[in-house]
Motif scaffolding. Structure first.
Motif, PDB file in Angstrom:
ATOM      1  N   THR A 189       0.841  -1.209   0.000  1.00  0.00           N
ATOM      2  CA  THR A 189       0.000   0.000   0.000  1.00  0.00           C
ATOM      3  C   THR A 189       0.872   1.254   0.000  1.00  0.00           C
ATOM      4  O   THR A 189       0.582   2.228  -0.685  1.00  0.00           O
ATOM      5  CB  THR A 189      -0.916   0.012   1.248  1.00  0.00           C
ATOM      6  OG1 THR A 189      -1.723  -1.164   1.228  1.00  0.00           O
ATOM      7  CG2 THR A 189      -1.817   1.227   1.277  1.00  0.00           C
ATOM      8  N   LEU A 190       1.945   1.207   0.784  1.00  0.00           N
ATOM      9  CA  LEU A 190       2.797   2.401   0.936  1.00  0.00           C
ATOM     10  C   LEU A 190       3.971   2.439  -0.042  1.00  0.00           C
ATOM     11  O   LEU A 190       4.698   3.429  -0.087  1.00  0.00           O
ATOM     12  CB  LEU A 190       3.365   2.473   2.356  1.00  0.00           C
ATOM     13  CG  LEU A 190       2.375   2.561   3.509  1.00  0.00           C
ATOM     14  CD1 LEU A 190       3.109   2.529   4.844  1.00  0.00           C
ATOM     15  CD2 LEU A 190       1.560   3.855   3.407  1.00  0.00           C
ATOM     16  N   SER A 191       4.163   1.351  -0.805  1.00  0.00           N
ATOM     17  CA  SER A 191       5.361   1.234  -1.657  1.00  0.00           C
ATOM     18  C   SER A 191       6.630   1.386  -0.820  1.00  0.00           C
ATOM     19  O   SER A 191       7.552   2.117  -1.191  1.00  0.00           O
ATOM     20  CB  SER A 191       5.357   2.274  -2.782  1.00  0.00           C
ATOM     21  OG  SER A 191       4.381   1.993  -3.723  1.00  0.00           O
ATOM     22  N   VAL A 192       6.648   0.739   0.316  1.00  0.00           N
ATOM     23  CA  VAL A 192       7.832   0.741   1.193  1.00  0.00           C
ATOM     24  C   VAL A 192       8.105  -0.720   1.554  1.00  0.00           C
ATOM     25  O   VAL A 192       7.176  -1.427   1.962  1.00  0.00           O
ATOM     26  CB  VAL A 192       7.567   1.538   2.495  1.00  0.00           C
ATOM     27  CG1 VAL A 192       8.780   1.496   3.414  1.00  0.00           C
ATOM     28  CG2 VAL A 192       7.209   2.974   2.187  1.00  0.00           C
ATOM     29  N   ASP A 200      11.522  -2.168   6.155  1.00  0.00           N
ATOM     30  CA  ASP A 200      11.658  -0.779   6.631  1.00  0.00           C
ATOM     31  C   ASP A 200      10.545  -0.377   7.593  1.00  0.00           C
ATOM     32  O   ASP A 200      10.642   0.652   8.260  1.00  0.00           O
ATOM     33  CB  ASP A 200      11.652   0.199   5.448  1.00  0.00           C
ATOM     34  CG  ASP A 200      13.003   0.257   4.759  1.00  0.00           C
ATOM     35  OD1 ASP A 200      13.991  -0.241   5.337  1.00  0.00           O
ATOM     36  OD2 ASP A 200      13.078   0.787   3.632  1.00  0.00           O
ATOM     37  N   ILE A 201       9.471  -1.129   7.634  1.00  0.00           N
ATOM     38  CA  ILE A 201       8.337  -0.716   8.473  1.00  0.00           C
ATOM     39  C   ILE A 201       8.023  -1.719   9.579  1.00  0.00           C
ATOM     40  O   ILE A 201       7.119  -1.500  10.371  1.00  0.00           O
ATOM     41  CB  ILE A 201       7.064  -0.488   7.621  1.00  0.00           C
ATOM     42  CG1 ILE A 201       6.782  -1.710   6.736  1.00  0.00           C
ATOM     43  CG2 ILE A 201       7.190   0.772   6.795  1.00  0.00           C
ATOM     44  CD1 ILE A 201       5.469  -1.648   6.015  1.00  0.00           C
ATOM     45  N   GLY A 221      -2.183   6.574  10.442  1.00  0.00           N
ATOM     46  CA  GLY A 221      -1.835   6.920   9.067  1.00  0.00           C
ATOM     47  C   GLY A 221      -2.057   5.789   8.087  1.00  0.00           C
ATOM     48  O   GLY A 221      -1.894   5.980   6.888  1.00  0.00           O
ATOM     49  N   LEU A 222      -2.412   4.622   8.585  1.00  0.00           N
ATOM     50  CA  LEU A 222      -2.617   3.484   7.681  1.00  0.00           C
ATOM     51  C   LEU A 222      -4.055   3.346   7.218  1.00  0.00           C
ATOM     52  O   LEU A 222      -4.321   2.659   6.234  1.00  0.00           O
ATOM     53  CB  LEU A 222      -2.180   2.178   8.364  1.00  0.00           C
ATOM     54  CG  LEU A 222      -0.687   2.026   8.601  1.00  0.00           C
ATOM     55  CD1 LEU A 222      -0.405   0.722   9.339  1.00  0.00           C
ATOM     56  CD2 LEU A 222       0.078   2.042   7.280  1.00  0.00           C
TER      57      LEU A 222
END
Lengths: 214, 187
Positions: B35-38, B42-43, B96-97
């Motif tokens: 969803t975040l393209s991360v 990293d998360i 924020g999600l």
């Protein structure tokens, strides 16, 4: 409309920019996030007036997204993630102007904006989903026109009053009018054209101003 | 919108986002990452654990870990809180999600004990007493969460079995495990 071009995004488009939003955007964010308008949107005089500019007190104003308390240059909804990565914290409900960034309409088709703040080479213009972007743009244009129509009705009929009661009244009207349009859209489905939504908007505006003058 | 969700969304504090370490499944981690393209490494973080819960995966030298959302401190004296917590200028906190948030967050504070759904809001400063439990809706969500955890536990077992075949695991990292998850949970 996230694409692989957004994978390396460091959120430059969400910093040092002024994000003017429509009433639809503000209403959508308010409901999705269960916020009051004054928690995330600012009513400020607009230095570059547009069709959606509305009168508050004796000034011509627009709606702008607020800024972060931690980083005053950044949008208040920007999330800072590790590795200089930034992402929108209201992605699904973000303003339409953000959703169509960094594209623009040129001669009826999608083009990358000249003032794009990300790396143009990141956007593969050959593989872009043009119909989807165009549809988003046309939806954005409709939202702007309808908000402009609301602002026009407001500017003609709202009584002159000091900024604070005017702001409060403006948001009350915005809520009622947007809810009337959303109800019309839900009721009409595919027949919910811009004209039909405009008619719902006009009817709601007339009723609100009539109530105000009673 | 269910009363429970509306109540949680309106909450200014979101103390649950500081109080809990949010252990996620591979489905949560890969969905949020996409969803975040991360990338998920990293998360999320690999939290070392001494016991052997079903979602404990093996990394370097046989050490067991669980996958959790990364946490951060907004200021030096603040409690660590979820990386995705957005603090608005007036102090109100929002996730924020949005709808991409992990299942444990989507079901909070509902839990199912012996087939009965109830609120268990430990670590939460909200008053939940006036909020109705939507038992049917929440039971369905909690069952979905249980199924996701079972599926994840199966994949973790696969990973652990694979690691057991390796002659050398000293350089096995959280990122390696996350790449395995991206492979196993296709878009």
């Amino acid at each position: 409309m996230s694409t692989d071009a957004c994978a390396g995004c460091t959120g430059n488009c969400c910093r040092d920019v002024v994000v003017r939003v429509t009433g639809f955007d503000a209403w959508r964010i308010r409901h999705a996030q269960q916020l009051a308008y004054d928690q995330f949107v600012e009513v400020r005089p607009d230095e570059d007036p547009v069709a959606e500019t509305f009168r508050i007190g004796d000034e011509s104003c627009s709606l702008f997204l607020g800024k972060s308390a931690v980083d005053p240059a950044a949008c208040l909804f920007l999330m800072n993630l590790p590795g200089d990565v930034r992402r929108c914290g209201i992605y699904a409900d973000r303003p339409t102007v953000c959703a169509v960034y960094p594209m623009t309409l040129r001669y009826g088709s999608i083009e990358l904006r000249e003032d794009v703040r990300c790396t143009p080479a990141d956007w593969n213009m050959a593989t872009l989903d043009y119909p989807r972007w165009r549809e988003a743009f046309l939806g954005y244009a409709v939202e702007r026109r309808l908000f402009g129509r609301f602002a026009g009705a407001w500017n003609l009929r709202a009584p002159f009053e000091e900024a604070e009661p005017a702001r409060e009244r403006f948001f009350r009207h915005l809520d009622a009018v947007t809810e009337a349009m959303v109800a019309a859209r839900d009721r009409l489905g595919a027949d919910g054209t811009e004209a039909a939504l405009g008619a719902a908007l006009d009817a709601a505006c007339a009723m609100l101003f009539e109530e105000d003058t009673r | 919108m269910a009363q429970r969700v509306e109540h949680w969304l309106k909450c200014r504090e979101k103390s649950c986002c500081s109080y809990y370490v949010v252990y996620v499944t591979g489905a949560d981690a890969t969905r949020i990452a996409r969803t975040l393209s991360v990338p998920p490494w990293d998360i999320t973080v690999a939290v070392a654990c001494d016991d052997e819960p079903p979602d404990a995966f093996v990394l370097a030298n046989g050490a067991r870990h669980r996958l959790a959302l990364a946490r951060t401190r907004v200021s030096a004296d603040a409690e660590p809180s979820c990386e995705f917590l957005v603090r608005l200028p007036d102090g109100a906190a929002r996730c924020g999600l949005g709808d991409a948030r992990p299942l444990p967050c989507r079901t909070f504070p509902s839990e199912m004990i012996d087939g009965t759904v109830r609120f268990a809001a430990e670590g939460c400063v909200c008053d939940w007493s006036g909020v109705d439990v939507d038992a049917a809706h929440d039971a369905e969500l909690l069952r979905a969460e249980m199924r996701a955890r079972e599926q994840y536990a199966g994949l973790v077992a696969q990973w652990n079995a694979y690691v057991a075949t390796l002659a050398r695991t000293a350089d096995l990292t959280h990122r390696d495990f996350c790449r395995f998850l991206l492979d196993e949970y296709p878009p």
